[in-house]
Scaffold this motif. Structure first.
Motif, PDB file in Angstrom:
ATOM      1  N   ASP A  35      -3.346   4.268   1.372  1.00  0.00           N
ATOM      2  CA  ASP A  35      -5.041   4.222   1.913  1.00  0.00           C
ATOM      3  C   ASP A  35      -5.385   3.447   2.836  1.00  0.00           C
ATOM      4  O   ASP A  35      -6.705   3.044   2.578  1.00  0.00           O
ATOM      5  CB  ASP A  35      -5.604   5.072   0.628  1.00  0.00           C
ATOM      6  N   LYS A  93      -5.167   0.363   1.741  1.00  0.00           N
ATOM      7  CA  LYS A  93      -4.964  -1.001   1.070  1.00  0.00           C
ATOM      8  C   LYS A  93      -4.767  -1.074  -0.069  1.00  0.00           C
ATOM      9  O   LYS A  93      -3.825  -0.425  -1.221  1.00  0.00           O
ATOM     10  CB  LYS A  93      -7.125  -0.391  -0.580  1.00  0.00           C
ATOM     11  N   ASP A 130       0.816  -1.362  -0.227  1.00  0.00           N
ATOM     12  CA  ASP A 130       0.102  -0.027   0.158  1.00  0.00           C
ATOM     13  C   ASP A 130       1.143   1.810  -0.007  1.00  0.00           C
ATOM     14  O   ASP A 130       1.570   1.622   1.288  1.00  0.00           O
ATOM     15  CB  ASP A 130      -1.140  -0.106   1.200  1.00  0.00           C
ATOM     16  N   ASP A 181      -3.875  -1.519  -3.651  1.00  0.00           N
ATOM     17  CA  ASP A 181      -5.275  -1.915  -4.995  1.00  0.00           C
ATOM     18  C   ASP A 181      -4.305  -1.968  -5.717  1.00  0.00           C
ATOM     19  O   ASP A 181      -3.595  -0.724  -6.350  1.00  0.00           O
ATOM     20  CB  ASP A 181      -6.310  -0.411  -4.743  1.00  0.00           C
TER      21      ASP A 181
HETATM   22 CA   LIG Z   1      -3.069   1.997  -1.542  1.00  0.00          CA
END
Ligand SMILES: [Ca+2]
Length: 419
Positions: A223, A225, A219, A227
């Motif tokens: 944030d 996540k 991450d 992602d």
């Molecule tokens: Ca992230």
């Protein structure tokens, strides 16, 4: 509990079908029948394993909500049907290495990377500070894997991995990946619905398999996540973290194009035949651009790389080249990444030496050459139909023994001569 023995019985029946190779005697199961078997397999076979790994029923059900088999995926073995022989794959032509470096592909990844080097300069600097991998290397991988997000990654990962784990030629491997995908959802790194994959089950912009994701995804934008689908910082950080965890050495380049005099045999290639840069230099090897190797490399180990033998450019590479191969086992892939990173960083042009017009062989020709080499006591690295460095240098050793100048690359004459 009542269904479990039924599932075992079903699998036993399928096993008998496969063992007898009986497609001509009994018709294969219809798609709805296979689909029903899949749902049973999820409930009775996969679920207990996922549960043991700490996956909750809620996460499991969320992951497989609305998931059905994808019969269009490659390498499937439909229950009740005989496994296809990998004939077609073996008969595909092994293209010449030069094809891998088409100007169009190289230019696309380079120009996309050059734009993003400016756009994401701050993030790339932070990534390099943390993991020691240069921004240009990270960009080249991002571009190669998913076209800087322009390539669509459309599939539901659970449909792909579920189908493959249930009925593909390498289903054990996919089963491990499927369970890892469930752990990703369980850990809350990303929601199940957001987990898009390629047709091969590779996730997001860096194209990580789920086990790789669990180990290497980070991450980077903070944030909460990891992602790698939507976040550029997470994507860049995850690629660099992957390389760092495989031993990327900060401050070292991947390698250098060199001239190799005829007095140096191409059979000196490979990661297990390293010499100091000073020792290579002493043998007469020099960079094609006339510049010396960086003085920091003099005592460090370098390795000869000749992906097309004497029919193409040659390189002295560092350990970092082999770290790139941890991303994708191919020499050509790692060279592509290194080469494009140079172009992004220095505006460098193509290789100095041209790629010879080798190729035109089928993978099956190369595989039989590999088997013949092994019969004669040479190491070909396995008869997989790809001429890796072990095959290349064994060809060179064989040629030298015949009193021929080593070329270290398969061609039609060699395939005929070594039997
Ligand atoms: Ca992230």
């Amino acid at each position: 509990m009542i269904l479990r023995p039924l599932s075992f019985a079903l699998r036993a029946v399928i096993g008998v079908f496969l063992a007898l190779g009986s497609t001509n005697v009994w018709a294969a199961a219809s798609k709805p029948e296979v689909e029903a078997q899949f749902q049973q397999w999820l409930a009775n076979d996969l679920w207990p394993e996922a549960k043991a790994k700490g996956v909750s029923k809620a996460a499991f059900d969320q992951a497989f909500s609305g998931v059905t088999l994808n019969f269009d995926l490659p390498d499937l073995v439909i229950p009740g049907e005989k496994a296809q022989t990998p004939q077609k794959q073996v008969q595909t032509e092994f293209g010449s290495p030069g094809k891998y470096f088409s100007e169009k592909t190289v230019n696309n990844v380079t120009s996309g990377g050059t734009v993003r080097a400016g756009q994401y300069a701050r993030i790339l600097k932070a990534v390099e500070a943390k993991y020691g991998v240069s921004g240009e290397i990270v960009l080249a991988i991002w571009g190669r894997e998913s076209g800087y997000r322009s390539v669509k990654i459309p599939y539901n990962a659970f449909a792909v991995l579920g189908t493959k784990a249930f009925m593909a030629t390498r289903k054990d491997m996919f089963r491990e990946e499927l369970v890892a995908a469930l752990e990703i959802v369980q850990n809350g790194y990303i929601s199940a619905g957001s987990m898009k994959s390629s047709w091969a089950g590779a996730l997001g912009q860096p194209q990580f398999m789920p086990t790789s994701y669990l180990e290497h995804a980070v991450d980077f934008d903070g944030d909460g996540k990891r992602d790698i689908w939507n976040s550029v910082p997470d994507t860049l950080g995850s690629i660099a973290h992957y390389l760092a965890q495989y031993g990327w050495q900060r401050g070292r380049d991947w390698g250098y194009e060199v001239n190799v005099p005829q007095s140096v045999s191409c059979s000196l290639e490979g990661p297990d035949q390293g010499k100091s840069f000073a020792a290579w230099q002493k043998l007469g090897i020099a960079r094609v651009n006339g510049q010396p190797f960086p003085s920091s490399e003099t005592k460090q180990e370098g390795f000869l790389l000749m992906p097309a033998g004497r029919h193409g450019p040659a390189f002295i590479v560092t350990k970092n080249f082999y770290v790139l191969k941890e991303y994708n086992m191919s020499d050509l892939y790692a060279l592509f990444i290194g080469h494009v990173s140079d172009r992004i960083a220095h505006g460098a042009t193509g290789f100095t030496a041209g790629w010879g017009d080798v190729g035109g062989l089928n993978r099956s020709d190369i595989a039989s050459l590999q088997r013949a080499l092994e019969k004669k006591g040479y190491d070909s690295g396995g008869a997989d139909g790809f001429p890796g460095f072990k095959t290349r240098r064994s060809i060179g050793d064989w040629q030298a023994k015949q009193g021929k100048a080593p070329t270290c690359f398969p061609d039609k004459d060699i395939v005929t001569a070594i039997r």
